[in-house]
Structure formats: C-alpha cells, structure tokens
Design a protein around this motif. Structure first.
Motif, mmCIF file in Angstrom:
data_model
loop_
_atom_site.group_PDB
_atom_site.id
_atom_site.type_symbol
_atom_site.label_atom_id
_atom_site.label_comp_id
_atom_site.label_asym_id
_atom_site.label_seq_id
_atom_site.Cartn_x
_atom_site.Cartn_y
_atom_site.Cartn_z
ATOM 1 N N UNK A 52 0.766 -1.255 0.220
ATOM 2 C CA UNK A 52 -0.038 0.027 0.003
ATOM 3 C C UNK A 52 0.909 1.164 0.010
ATOM 4 N N UNK A 53 2.135 1.040 -0.056
ATOM 5 C CA UNK A 53 3.052 1.989 -0.139
ATOM 6 C C UNK A 53 3.988 2.347 -1.192
ATOM 7 N N UNK A 54 3.746 1.692 -2.187
ATOM 8 C CA UNK A 54 4.264 1.943 -3.370
ATOM 9 C C UNK A 54 5.952 1.393 -3.338
ATOM 10 N N UNK A 58 10.878 -2.334 -5.040
ATOM 11 C CA UNK A 58 12.065 -2.619 -3.967
ATOM 12 C C UNK A 58 12.037 -4.131 -3.478
ATOM 13 N N UNK A 59 10.588 -4.379 -3.312
ATOM 14 C CA UNK A 59 10.502 -5.940 -2.655
ATOM 15 C C UNK A 59 10.665 -6.987 -3.770
ATOM 16 N N UNK A 60 10.473 -6.894 -5.060
ATOM 17 C CA UNK A 60 10.554 -7.645 -6.032
ATOM 18 C C UNK A 60 11.945 -7.812 -6.230
ATOM 19 N N UNK A 61 12.717 -9.064 -6.119
ATOM 20 C CA UNK A 61 13.856 -9.262 -6.277
ATOM 21 C C UNK A 61 14.659 -8.668 -5.350
ATOM 22 N N UNK A 62 14.245 -8.587 -3.891
ATOM 23 C CA UNK A 62 14.917 -7.852 -2.941
ATOM 24 C C UNK A 62 15.472 -9.160 -2.044
ATOM 25 N N UNK A 244 2.425 10.062 -4.991
ATOM 26 C CA UNK A 244 2.987 8.773 -5.834
ATOM 27 C C UNK A 244 4.121 8.218 -5.157
ATOM 28 N N UNK A 245 4.071 7.485 -4.029
ATOM 29 C CA UNK A 245 5.064 7.005 -3.563
ATOM 30 C C UNK A 245 5.904 5.870 -4.170
ATOM 31 N N UNK A 246 5.310 5.293 -5.153
ATOM 32 C CA UNK A 246 5.949 4.433 -6.095
ATOM 33 C C UNK A 246 7.138 5.009 -6.984
ATOM 34 N N UNK A 247 6.855 6.441 -7.192
ATOM 35 C CA UNK A 247 7.808 7.235 -7.949
ATOM 36 C C UNK A 247 9.021 7.235 -7.184
ATOM 37 N N UNK A 248 9.011 7.457 -5.869
ATOM 38 C CA UNK A 248 10.088 7.685 -5.104
ATOM 39 C C UNK A 248 10.859 6.219 -4.930
ATOM 40 N N UNK A 249 10.153 5.069 -5.062
ATOM 41 C CA UNK A 249 10.791 3.834 -5.016
ATOM 42 C C UNK A 249 11.654 3.677 -6.418
ATOM 43 N N UNK A 250 10.933 4.009 -7.439
ATOM 44 C CA UNK A 250 11.668 3.931 -8.662
ATOM 45 C C UNK A 250 12.674 4.647 -8.684
ATOM 46 N N UNK A 251 12.801 6.272 -8.432
ATOM 47 C CA UNK A 251 14.034 6.803 -8.152
ATOM 48 C C UNK A 251 15.082 6.183 -7.208
ATOM 49 N N UNK A 252 14.836 5.683 -6.342
ATOM 50 C CA UNK A 252 15.891 4.967 -5.491
ATOM 51 C C UNK A 252 16.305 3.528 -6.140
#
Length: 290
Positions: A52-54, A58-62, A244-252
């Motif tokens: 629920x936090x985008x 990071x979790x996939x293949x983590x 859009x939290x998933x944008x931050x995830x993509x950035x990282x």
C-alpha cells in the motif's frame, strides 16, 4: 531471468542428475527440489497483494533473492521432501542450494538486478549483460534435450555439457558487455547497460548533466545513437513523491532516471526500458489545468 528460463534451469538441473538407481519416490523428490528451488525466490510477487506504500519495485527481487537466504530456501526444500516423501538425503539440500544460487546469480546479469546482498546492503546489483529472456540459453537446453532423447549416451552427460555451454555463453557475452561499458565510462557521469535479445548487442544508456543518450552498440560495429532525452534535473519532486510513493521507489531503485516536468505531467522514468518514445517504468502525476 523470466519464469520460463528459471523453469528450464530447474529441469536442466534435474536432468543432469544420474537417476539410474532411483525409484519413483526419489525421482519425484529430486524433480520437486530442482524445479521448485529454481522458482522460489520469485515468491516475492505476492507482496503486491499488501503493498500500500508503493514499495513493490524494491521488494521484488529484494530479500528473497539475497545470497544469504539461499541456504534457508535449501533447508525448506530439504524439509519439504522429508515431509512429503519421507526422504532424508543431504544431496537434496545441496541440489536446492545450487538451484536457488543459480536463480539469484543469473538475475544479476540482466537490467532488473537484485538485492543480492540484502539485508546488509540495499544496493541493487545489475550487470545488464544478459537479456531477461535469453533465447541462446533456451536453445542450448533444447538441444541437450533432443540429444538425450535420440542417442544412447546417458541424459546427464548432455545436460552437464549444456550447463558448461551456458556458463561459457554468459562469460563471453558479459565480457563483451564490460568492454562496451568501459568505452563510455570516462566521458559520462553515469552509464547503464541493457543487453538486447540479439547476442553480443547492447543498449548503452549514458547520462551527462541533464542529457541522457541511448545507443545501440557492440564490439564489432560502430555505435548507433538511438535517442537523446532531456531530464529536468531542477524539478521539485517532493509533490510527486508525496502523491505517488512508487515514484520515489523507482527513483531509488533505478541507476538513474529521466525527470519529466512539462505543462501536463510531473514524473520520472527509467531510461533503460525506453522503447518507441516511452518507458514502461514511468511514474507520473497529471498537473491540474487552470
């Protein structure tokens, strides 16, 4: 690698084992272990159900792909075979360990990368020298299967040869990818590599200041410039990351991104997956019209 390739890896491991003196129960245990352990790290896809936090990117293949978790997965299959088949064989543990190690390590070589050193490092390791779907590997395993069916030699012989050829293929292509990468490293701030489906051919993505350039290149031809992209490096991304939290995830997650800030959208995308004018890893918000 894709699911089909990981399945083929599992079947190739199973066929490489000499099962001449095994009964059906043992063969089933070995098949379950080889194929199941070749797939188990990708169980992280179920994290989409509660993300629920985008954070899925990071979790996939983590952590499930961590080198340090490989013996844990191996123990799981050892215990599973003990429970289902009443078989206590240390070779099943070793086979499972090898299968999981091959899964995690092979995923290092494509552009998606893995959290190979989690939880001790959150760095995404990605070489980008092998495509996520590598038809050369499919062909090698397919030929081994055909030969094992049509000749009198034992099946394990052909599949052991297949594994040797796969290792050589990965070594040769990765060496070429490394040499191509080094040609761009000095003149750019950042460089990323993504292998194409055609063997020995690579997409090279470079970033210098706010300019991202995408080339197609290999060691045997002149490089070809495919796209030149402009990144809005001075854009304020706080609003994007909040909405859009998933944008931050993509950035990282990405080695580097292209930032889009125009009249219609604020967003960013991973240029390694840029094809025909867009990247399928693109997170953005629409701007409100006055």
């Amino acid at each position: 690698m894709d699911t089909i390739t990981h399945t083929l890896f599992g079947l190739a491991l199973y066929r490489a084992v000499d099962k001449k003196n095994m009964d059906k129960k043992y063969k089933r245990a070995y098949l379950l272990t080889a194929v199941g352990a070749s797939q188990i790290p990708d169980i992280d896809v179920i994290s989409q159900l509660w993300d629920s936090e985008g954070l899925y990117q990071m979790w996939h293949r983590g952590i499930t792909h961590s080198l340090f978790l490989t013996p844990v997965w191996a123990l799981l299959f050892f215990l599973l075979c003990l429970l289902l088949f009443k078989i206590k064989d240390i070779k099943l543990f070793l086979l499972a360990w090898l299968a999981v190690f091959i899964h995690d390590t092979s995923d290092l070589f494509n552009a998606w990368g893995t959290g190979y050193l989690e939880p001790f490092s959150s760095m995404r390791l990605s070489f980008g020298t092998i495509p996520i779907v590598d038809f050369t590997i499919w062909i090698i395993i397919g030929i081994a299967f055909l030969f094992s069916k049509r000749t009198k030699l034992k099946s394990p012989y052909y599949f052991k040869m297949a594994w040797a050829l796969i290792a050589i293929h990965i070594l040769v292509q990765s060496t070429q990818g490394f040499l191509v990468y080094k040609q761009y490293e000095k003149n750019n701030d950042q460089v990323a590599l993504s292998a194409n489906f055609i063997p020995w051919t690579f997409t090279v993505i470079t970033k210098k200041a706010d300019k991202v350039t995408i080339y197609q290149d290999n060691l045997f031809q002149e490089k070809k410039e495919m796209y030149v992209l402009q990144s809005k490096e001075d854009a304020d991304l706080d609003t994007l990351f909040t909405k859009l939290p998933q944008a931050k995830t993509l950035y990282e997650w990405s080695p580097f991104v292209v930032v889009v800030d125009d009249e219609d959208r604020l967003g960013l995308y991973d240029p390694r997956f840029y094809r025909k004018g867009q990247s399928f890893l693109f997170e953005y918000i629409e701007k409100k019209k006055n």
